[in-house]
Scaffold this active site. Structure first.
Site, PDB file in Angstrom:
ATOM      1  CG  HIS A 238      -0.175   0.085   2.516  1.00 47.59           C
ATOM      2  ND1 HIS A 238       0.356   1.251   2.999  1.00 47.59           N
ATOM      3  CD2 HIS A 238       0.134  -0.874   3.413  1.00 47.59           C
ATOM      4  CE1 HIS A 238       0.965   1.024   4.152  1.00 47.59           C
ATOM      5  NE2 HIS A 238       0.853  -0.260   4.426  1.00 47.59           N
ATOM      6  CD  GLU A 313       2.154  -5.611   8.574  1.00 45.63           C
ATOM      7  OE1 GLU A 313       2.341  -6.841   8.674  1.00 45.63           O
ATOM      8  OE2 GLU A 313       2.898  -4.860   7.928  1.00 45.63           O
TER       9      GLU A 313
END
Length: 434
Positions: A238, A313
C-alpha cells in the site's frame, strides 16, 4: 536534527594480526544504547578492522532508522574519519572497496558529522572489538552482552554488504545474548512503516500474461511449450500513511493514505492497467490503506476488489502506533524476546510464526483458485515478505534481510510442475517516471 550516534572501532593484534571490530549505535537525544555489533575477522590490519567497524555501525543504524535516518559518526581513527569526510585521499587500494561499501550505506542515510574522538571517548566500541578478538583467540564466537559461546566464526551468516564478509553479531539494547550463528542481525524492525527507501529495477512481465499471448498466437518462447502457463502473483504494498511518515508500528489499526500515498497508488494503478501487467484478479487486505490502494487499481482496470482477511498486517498489539525507540524504552524485555524469536508475539499481538501460517494459507488459496491467471494481491510489509520467503524456501529469519518500499511491486510465478520463482522484488519504477 541528529537521531543516532554511531561509535565504531577496530583493531589488529600485530598489524597485520588477529583482528576484530566493534560498533555501537546510540540515541542522540539521551545516549541510550540501541544496538551493538562486533566480530573477529581473521588476520588483517588496523585500518581494515576500523572500516569494518564503521560498516557494521552504518548497517545497524540503517536497520534501526531506515532510509534517510540522521546519524553522526564518531571514531578514534583519524584516517577513516578524514577519508570518509572526503578530506583525505584513499592511497591504500586495499581500503578502497571498504570505503566504497561504507559510502553506499552513507548514501542511504543522512550523515550530519564525521568526528574524530580520542580513544578514551570510544571505549564502548573498543571494548566490543576486544571482546570479539578475545573470543576468537579461545575458539569462541562473540555474542551480544559481552559473552561467548563455542562455534566457528565461519558459521556466521554473510552480511549484506558488497565485501561478502561474514556478518557480525548484533543486538538491540536489552536483548538476550545470542551468537551470530544462532541468529542474523535482529535490529531491523518488521513494521509496516520502517521500510522506506529508493527504487530498484523494472518489474518482469507476469508469465501468465505472456503465456496467454503465446497461446493466442500458438507460438512458444523456444524454451518451453506454449501450454506451460504460470500463475503469476503480483504483490503490491500500500501507499504512504501518516504512521509511515512518523515511522511508527502500523499493524491492525485503520489509517488512511496521505495525499502522497494516494498519488503512489494512482501511479501503481496506471502501470498495472497496461500490458503486460494487467491483472485478471485483484485481492486486498481488509485494512483501509490496502483497500484504498487496491481500489485505485480497480478503477483503472475495471475489476472488482476481493478481500482476504489473511492478507492483513501483523498485529503489533500494545506497540501499535509507537516508534521503535518508544517500544524499546517501555518494553525492553518484551522487545528483546520478539527480536530473538519469531514465535514470540508483542504484548497482546501476533507472532511472525503465527502470521506465516495464515499468509501461507492465503497464498495457497489464491494459487489454487486462480491457476494460470495473473493475481494482484495488495497487502503490507509482513505478508508480502512472508510470501516471498516461502517462494524462496527461506527461513523466517530471512524477513530481517528484506526491504520493501511503500507502493512497491514484487512478482512470484508458480508452476504446477515446478518450483515457485521470484521474478522481481521491491520495484518502484512507476514512482519515478516523469
Amino acid at each position: 536534527m541528529t537521531s543516532y550516534i554511531i561509535e565504531a572501532d577496530g583493531g589488529s593484534r600485530g598489524n597485520p594480526g588477529p583482528a576484530g571490530y566493534g560498533a555501537v549505535v546510540k540515541d542522540a537525544s539521551d545516549g541510550q544504547v540501541l544496538a551493538e555489533a562486533a566480530e573477529a575477522i581473521g588476520v588483517t590490519t588496523n585500518n581494515v578492522a576500523e572500516y569494518r567497524g564503521l560498516i557494521a555501525g552504518l548497517q545497524a543504524a540503517l536497520r534501526l532508522g531506515g532510509e534517510g535516518a540522521s546519524v553522526a559518526v564518531r571514531m578514534d581513527s583519524k584516517l577513516v574519519v578524514e577519508q570518509m569526510a572526503g578530506r583525505w585521499k584513499i592511497k591504500n587500494e586495499g581500503l578502497r572497496p571498504l570505503a566504497m561499501e561504507a559510502g553506499s550505506l552513507v548514501r542511504r542515510l543522512r550523515v550530519t558529522e564525521w568526528t574524530w574522538i580520542p580513544r578514551e571517548r570510544n571505549k564502548h566500541a573498543d571494548r566490543l572489538a576486544n571482546e570479539a578478538m578475545d573470543a576468537a583467540a579461545k575458539g569462541l564466537t562473540w555474542k551480544a552482552g559481552g559473552t561467548t559461546e563455542p562455534g566457528a566464526l565461519g558459521d556466521t551468516p554473510a552480511r549484506s554488504g558488497a565485501s561478502g564478509a561474514e556478518g557480525p553479531a548484533v543486538k538491540a539494547s536489552g536483548a538476550t545474548a545470542r551468537s551470530a550463528a544462532a541468529s542474523p542481525p535482529r535490529v531491523a524492525q518488521q513494521t509496516d512503516l520502517l521500510d522506506a527507501g529508493s527504487a530498484i529495477s523494472e518489474i518482469s512481465a507476469p508469465a501468465a500474461s505472456i503465456a496467454a499471448a503465446q497461446q493466442r498466437t500458438g507460438k512458444g518462447t523456444g524454451w518451453r511449450p506454449p501450454t506451460r502457463v504460470a500463475t503469476s502473483l503480483l504483490l503490491l504494498r500500500h501507499g504512504e500513511t501518516e504512521l509511515s511518515l512518523e515511522r511508527r508500528f502500523s499493524g491492525r489499526g485503520e489509517v488512511e493514505l496521505t495525499p502522497n500515498g494516494l498519488a503512489q497508488a494512482a501511479a501503481a494503478a496506471e502501470r498495472l492497467s497496461r500490458e503486460p501487467y494487467r491483472p485478471d484478479v485483484i485481492v486486498s487486505s481488509p485494512l483501509k490503506r490496502a483497500r484504498q490502494t487496491a481500489e485505485a487499481v480497480a478503477q483503472r482496470t475495471g475489476l472488482d476488489v476481493e478481500v482476504d482477511e489473511d492478507l492483513r498486517e501483523l498485529d503489533f498489539g500494545a506497540w501499535e502506533g509507537q516508534t521503535f525507540t518508544e517500544v524499546q524504552r517501555r518494553w525492553p524485555a518484551e522487545l528483546a524476546a520478539w527480536l530473538a524469536d519469531p514465535e514470540t508475539a508483542p504484548p497482546g499481538g501476533e507472532s511472525f510464526a503465527s502470521a506465516a501460517r495464515r499468509v501461507q494459507a492465503a497464498g495457497e488459496r489464491l494459487i489454487e483458485r486462480y491457476e494460470g491467471k495473473t493475481v494482484l494481491a495488495v497487502s503490507h510489509v509482513t505478508p508480502i515478505k512472508m510470501l516471498l520467503r516461502l517462494a524462496l524456501m527461506a527461513p523466517l529469519e530471512s524477513l530481517y534481510r528484506m526491504h520493501l518500499d511503500l507502493a512497491c511491486l514484487s512478482l512470484i510465478e508458480y508452476y504446477a510442475d515446478g518450483p515457485a520463482v521470484v521474478k522481481s522484488f521491491n520495484d518502484t519504477g512507476h514512482l519515478r517516471r516523469g
